[in-house]
Design an enzyme around this catalytic site. Structure first.
Site, PDB file in Angstrom:
ATOM      1  N   ALA A  14       0.836  -1.339   0.021  1.00  0.00           N
ATOM      2  CA  ALA A  14      -0.133  -0.003  -0.129  1.00  0.00           C
ATOM      3  C   ALA A  14       0.774   1.133   0.008  1.00  0.00           C
ATOM      4  CB  ALA A  14      -0.737  -0.066   1.214  1.00  0.00           C
ATOM      5  N   ARG A 298     -13.220 -18.194   3.969  1.00  0.00           N
ATOM      6  CA  ARG A 298     -12.222 -18.572   5.110  1.00  0.00           C
ATOM      7  C   ARG A 298     -13.057 -18.753   6.479  1.00  0.00           C
ATOM      8  NH1 ARG A 298      -6.922 -14.956   3.513  1.00  0.00           N
ATOM      9  NH2 ARG A 298      -6.258 -16.250   1.637  1.00  0.00           N
TER      10      ARG A 298
HETATM   11  C1  LIG Z   1       1.476 -15.353   5.248  1.00  0.00           C
HETATM   12  C2  LIG Z   1       0.529 -14.416   4.553  1.00  0.00           C
HETATM   13  C3  LIG Z   1       0.284 -14.581   3.241  1.00  0.00           C
HETATM   14  C4  LIG Z   1      -0.696 -13.743   2.640  1.00  0.00           C
HETATM   15  N1  LIG Z   1      -0.812 -13.781   1.191  1.00  0.00           N
HETATM   16  C5  LIG Z   1      -1.731 -13.319   0.803  1.00  0.00           C
HETATM   17  C6  LIG Z   1      -2.098 -13.488  -0.829  1.00  0.00           C
HETATM   18  O1  LIG Z   1      -1.718 -14.298  -1.396  1.00  0.00           O
HETATM   19  N2  LIG Z   1      -3.032 -12.576  -1.309  1.00  0.00           N
HETATM   20  C7  LIG Z   1      -3.509 -11.448  -0.479  1.00  0.00           C
HETATM   21  O2  LIG Z   1      -4.421 -10.731  -1.208  1.00  0.00           O
HETATM   22  N3  LIG Z   1      -3.381 -11.466   0.723  1.00  0.00           N
HETATM   23  C8  LIG Z   1      -2.380 -12.075   1.289  1.00  0.00           C
HETATM   24  N4  LIG Z   1      -2.042 -11.865   2.876  1.00  0.00           N
HETATM   25  C9  LIG Z   1      -2.492 -10.605   3.172  1.00  0.00           C
HETATM   26  C10 LIG Z   1      -1.410  -9.515   2.676  1.00  0.00           C
HETATM   27  O3  LIG Z   1      -0.136 -10.014   2.638  1.00  0.00           O
HETATM   28  C11 LIG Z   1      -1.362  -8.257   3.602  1.00  0.00           C
HETATM   29  O4  LIG Z   1      -2.885  -7.777   3.876  1.00  0.00           O
HETATM   30  C12 LIG Z   1      -0.857  -6.893   2.928  1.00  0.00           C
HETATM   31  O5  LIG Z   1       0.466  -7.482   2.334  1.00  0.00           O
HETATM   32  C13 LIG Z   1      -0.744  -5.762   3.852  1.00  0.00           C
HETATM   33  O6  LIG Z   1      -0.054  -4.774   2.934  1.00  0.00           O
HETATM   34  P1  LIG Z   1       0.298  -3.311   3.761  1.00  0.00           P
HETATM   35  O7  LIG Z   1       0.926  -2.465   2.513  1.00  0.00           O
HETATM   36  O8  LIG Z   1      -1.153  -2.834   3.968  1.00  0.00           O
HETATM   37  O9  LIG Z   1       1.301  -3.574   5.031  1.00  0.00           O
HETATM   38  P2  LIG Z   1       2.587  -4.322   5.214  1.00  0.00           P
HETATM   39  O10 LIG Z   1       3.022  -5.008   4.168  1.00  0.00           O
HETATM   40  O11 LIG Z   1       2.389  -5.149   6.682  1.00  0.00           O
HETATM   41  O12 LIG Z   1       3.570  -3.076   5.550  1.00  0.00           O
HETATM   42  C14 LIG Z   1       3.449  -2.251   6.744  1.00  0.00           C
HETATM   43  C15 LIG Z   1       4.558  -1.247   6.733  1.00  0.00           C
HETATM   44  O13 LIG Z   1       4.428  -0.544   7.612  1.00  0.00           O
HETATM   45  C16 LIG Z   1       5.574  -0.223   8.453  1.00  0.00           C
HETATM   46  N5  LIG Z   1       4.859   0.010   9.626  1.00  0.00           N
HETATM   47  C17 LIG Z   1       4.472  -0.402  10.531  1.00  0.00           C
HETATM   48  N6  LIG Z   1       4.329   0.122  11.881  1.00  0.00           N
HETATM   49  C18 LIG Z   1       5.198   1.292  11.754  1.00  0.00           C
HETATM   50  C19 LIG Z   1       5.512   2.387  12.691  1.00  0.00           C
HETATM   51  N7  LIG Z   1       5.083   2.234  13.989  1.00  0.00           N
HETATM   52  N8  LIG Z   1       6.316   3.252  12.082  1.00  0.00           N
HETATM   53  C20 LIG Z   1       6.842   3.201  10.915  1.00  0.00           C
HETATM   54  N9  LIG Z   1       6.557   2.127  10.076  1.00  0.00           N
HETATM   55  C21 LIG Z   1       5.654   1.182  10.618  1.00  0.00           C
HETATM   56  C22 LIG Z   1       6.136  -1.388   8.227  1.00  0.00           C
HETATM   57  O14 LIG Z   1       7.651  -1.124   8.365  1.00  0.00           O
HETATM   58  C23 LIG Z   1       5.826  -1.793   6.759  1.00  0.00           C
HETATM   59  O15 LIG Z   1       6.754  -1.087   6.027  1.00  0.00           O
HETATM   60  C24 LIG Z   1      -1.119 -12.697   3.357  1.00  0.00           C
HETATM   61  C25 LIG Z   1      -1.011 -12.473   4.553  1.00  0.00           C
HETATM   62  C26 LIG Z   1      -0.048 -13.396   5.321  1.00  0.00           C
HETATM   63  C27 LIG Z   1       0.116 -13.181   6.807  1.00  0.00           C
END
Ligand SMILES: Cc1cc2nc3c(=O)[nH]c(=O)nc-3n(C[C@H](O)[C@H](O)[C@H](O)COP(=O)(O)OP(=O)(O)OC[C@H]3O[C@@H](n4cnc5c(N)ncnc54)[C@H](O)[C@@H]3O)c2cc1C
Length: 667
Positions: A14, A298
């Protein structure tokens, strides 16, 4: 006007997609992340990303069906316009990622291969082996590096977001963050701040999520006044590999490629699973849901696995709850090509080759459907107005939330492979609106706000010093965290009961009280992990409380939130007229429940940090809610009654008011 400057907190899918788009649009971006962005939790995503494409269209699929599967899967709890916009964008997003170099699996003809995931009958999931998240993340990382070189993006890795800075009018003007190496504090003035910090699995101790998914940033925004939506909706994934240290996912793609879930009909059958004949196995998902089989959504698969182990006593092992997930009938070459990454994980941690022996799996906490409440502006065609500053904006002007940490797209239950889509979509889509909001904000105002930043810096430095000074406390933060995780897993996962939730709330308050007496064993001021963890533990309690209170107050079953005391009754009669009466009563209750509970839960942080809960109507203007049966054997009578009611209602509406009123009349 000078170019706006935007602060993005979080560099997962994201955060990176928002950063890339903002930079493309000429905006200066500061990108802050706890870990190097390439190590963000998104790197763990395995199975794939959903979107319609020309191949699925040949099977009858389209964007509307993707939208409909998503809201049906989410038990209708999500506002429908954002979901429609996301489904419409799906094909463009996957094409974009393909062009950016993601090595999606291909068919022999060279088309992108697609697999089936849960909650749909179509093969709608594009994938790069079983490491899709990693491939997507690395491609976006490359793009962001390009903008870094151009001077548009500045990365701040190993930095912790501590609080948003709000001006006197309540508008977000930037944030205070801390360098996790030098432990120095810094103010980041910005014209808008985007939080993209992922999920909060660490609340539950062990989960399939990475150890940085602690929810701290979201909790800090919530304490500063941001609302939190649908907190009680936590996804428990049906298939994970139990482990003493952590729970590792066995992706839904294993079932998407033909994996079958079963248990021996004899409780705790000691035989090698390969020696148990077909006639002595129960393929319970296929038997109960023949239409969707092993790929029911799920929430349903999880409850069925839990039920067969705990209520029917058919767990494979006596002392550990688990069922078989069997891939041994799939050719080895196919498994290696399509699922190599996840099968290696199983082999590495269990010491057994899942190509040869069925895996043992059990549900585990996986995802948070709830998150920061965000707004949207609906378009006249039922989707969203592109470029509206309202899209993805929290209730705090100038503060945005995207990705897993917002509550917008998945309602009461997320469909597999829809998260990667919602993360990239919300990141790309929000960018023009964020810029528009900067136009109406004030660079000048931000510059004049040094007083605000100074006081924020002082507050955080003071908090930090106070924690460092706590060397004599009698509580251990790691021990408290374990207690919190065990408690949340016991009462707030697959099955929830009011008396347990109420007791757990009191217990969390007491753990929070004890946290104030934590001793910090490392009092140094250089890469002090101990103090960072203790701080983030303190931030878990407000989130745990809003999860518990939301769950306690929601007296119904919806998606992942299941309370047996409020479950819908089954159809037990065999005599046709009585059966029909039961089905009519079932539908009456469904309608009454929809009127009462089809509402978003909105938590605000009250005085003293206690959550205050209110409810908001859900926009179901595109398709009205319907019973969520997924072809359950025994549910045919309910389907029939429901169909008749809808026909009757639409005929009545047609006669009296015209068809346009139908959705509103029943929604
Ligand atoms: C094992 C696994 C497999 C999955 N497989 C799939 C799939 O195949 N398909 C699918 O659609 N979804 C899948 N999901 C879900 C999906 O991976 C996640 O929902 C998604 O990647 C989240 O992305 P994001 O960018 O929101 O956050 P994240 O990728 O979690 O990134 C969060 C970011 O915020 C930063 N951050 C956090 N707290 C702070 C702070 N206090 N200060 C500064 N930075 C901070 C971190 O360093 C990181 O850079 C899976 C989840 C898991 C657990």
């Amino acid at each position: 006007m000078a170019q706006p400057r935007v602060l993005v907190i979080g560099g997962g899918l994201a955060g990176l997609s928002a950063t890339m788009r903002l930079a493309e649009l000429g905006v200066q971006v500061d990108l802050v992340s706890l870990v190097p962005v390439k190590r963000s939790h998104s790197v763990c995503a395995q199975g794939g990303i959903n979107s319609v494409n020309s191949l699925t269209r040949q099977q009858g699929d389209n964007e509307w069906k993707h939208f409909d599967d998503t809201v049906y899967g989410g038990d209708f709890l999500q506002h429908q316009p954002p979901v429609k916009e996301m489904a419409d964008w799906g094909p463009r997003i996957v094409d974009l990622m393909d062009r950016l170099g993601v090595p999606f699996n291909r068919t022999p003809e060279g088309f992108r291969d697609q697999r089936r995931f849960g909650g749909t009958l179509f093969k709608r999931t594009a994938f790069a082996g079983a490491t899709t998240g990693q491939q997507l993340l690395y491609s976006l990382d490359e793009q962001v590096r390009r903008w870094e070189v151009e001077g548009k993006v500045k990365k701040w890795e190993f930095w912790d977001f501590l609080e948003p800075v709000l001006d006197d009018a309540g508008r977000c003007r930037g944030a205070i963050c801390q360098d996790l190496v030098t432990m120095q504090f810094r103010a980041f003035p910005a014209d808008a701040v985007i939080i993209a910090t992922g999920g909060c699995g660490l609340l539950f101790g062990r989960s399939t999520m990475s150890m940085v998914c602690n929810g701290s940033a979201v909790s800090r925004a919530y304490r500063a006044g941001a609302w939190y939506g649908n907190g009680e909706f936590i996804q428990v994934h049906p298939t994970a590999i139990p482990g003493a240290d952590k729970l590792r996912l066995m992706s839904e793609s294993a079932r998407g490629e033909g994996g079958r879930v079963w248990v021996p009909k004899t409780p705790h059958d000691p035989r090698d699973p390969r020696d148990i004949p077909e006639s002595e196995r129960s393929y319970f998902l296929e038997e109960r849901y023949p239409k969707y089989g092993n790929l029911v959504p799920r929430d349903i698969a999880t409850r069925e696995i839990f039920d067969i182990c705990t209520n029917e006593g058919l767990s494979v092992e006596k002392d550990r709850l688990c069922v078989y997930l069997d891939l041994t009938h799939v050719p080895r070459e196919t498994l290696d090509r399509k699922l190599g990454g996840i099968l290696e994980i199983y082999e590495k941690f269990q010491g057994v080759d899942p190509r040869v022996v069925p895996m043992k799996i059990f549900p585990a906490v996986h995802y948070s459907m709830g998150g920061l409440w965000v707004d949207y502006e609906k378009s006249s065609t039922g989707g969203l107005v592109e470029g509206s500053p309202r899209n993805q904006q929290t209730n705090i002007p100038g503060l945005y939330a995207i990705g897993e940490c917002d509550y917008q797209y998945h309602g009461a239950n997320r469909l597999g492979a829809n998260s990667l889509l919602s993360c990239i979509f919300s990141g790309l889509f929000c960018a023009p609106g964020v810029i528009a909001s900067c136009d109406s904000g004030g660079k000048k105002a931000a510059e004049e706000s040094s007083r605000l930043f100074d006081s924020g810096l002082r507050r955080e430095e003071e908090r930090h010093r106070a924690l460092l000074g706590r060397t004599a406390g009698d509580e251990n933060p790691y021990d408290l965290h374990q207690q919190l995780g065990n408690l949340m897993t016991r009462v707030a996962t697959v099955v929830r009961r009011n008396e347990q939730l109420a007791a757990a709330y009191a217990e969390v308050c007491s753990l929070e009280e004890r946290w104030r007496r934590c001793a910090v064993s490392d009092s140094g001021n250089w890469t002090n992990q101990n103090v960072v963890f203790t701080k983030s533990l303190g931030d878990m309690f407000p989130l745990a409380k809003l999860v518990l209170k939301g769950a306690l107050q929601r007296d119904e079953c919806r998606g992942a939130h299941y309370k047996p005391d409020f479950a819908m009754p089954g159809i037990h009669a065999t005599e046709p007229a009585e059966k029909r009466r039961e089905a009519e009563a079932w539908c009456d209750r469904f309608e009454a429940n929809t009127r009462r509970w089809l509402k978003s839960t909105v938590a605000t942080c009250g005085p003293g940090g206690e959550p205050e809960i209110s409810y908001q109507d859900v926009d179901t203007s595109l398709t009205p809610p319907r019973p969520r049966l997924y072809g359950l054997v025994g549910g045919e009578e309910i389907e029939e009654v429901w169909k008749n009611r809808k026909h009757a209602a639409s005929a009545g509406v047609d006669a009296h008011r015209g068809p346009a009123a139908f959705a509103g009349a029943t929604g």
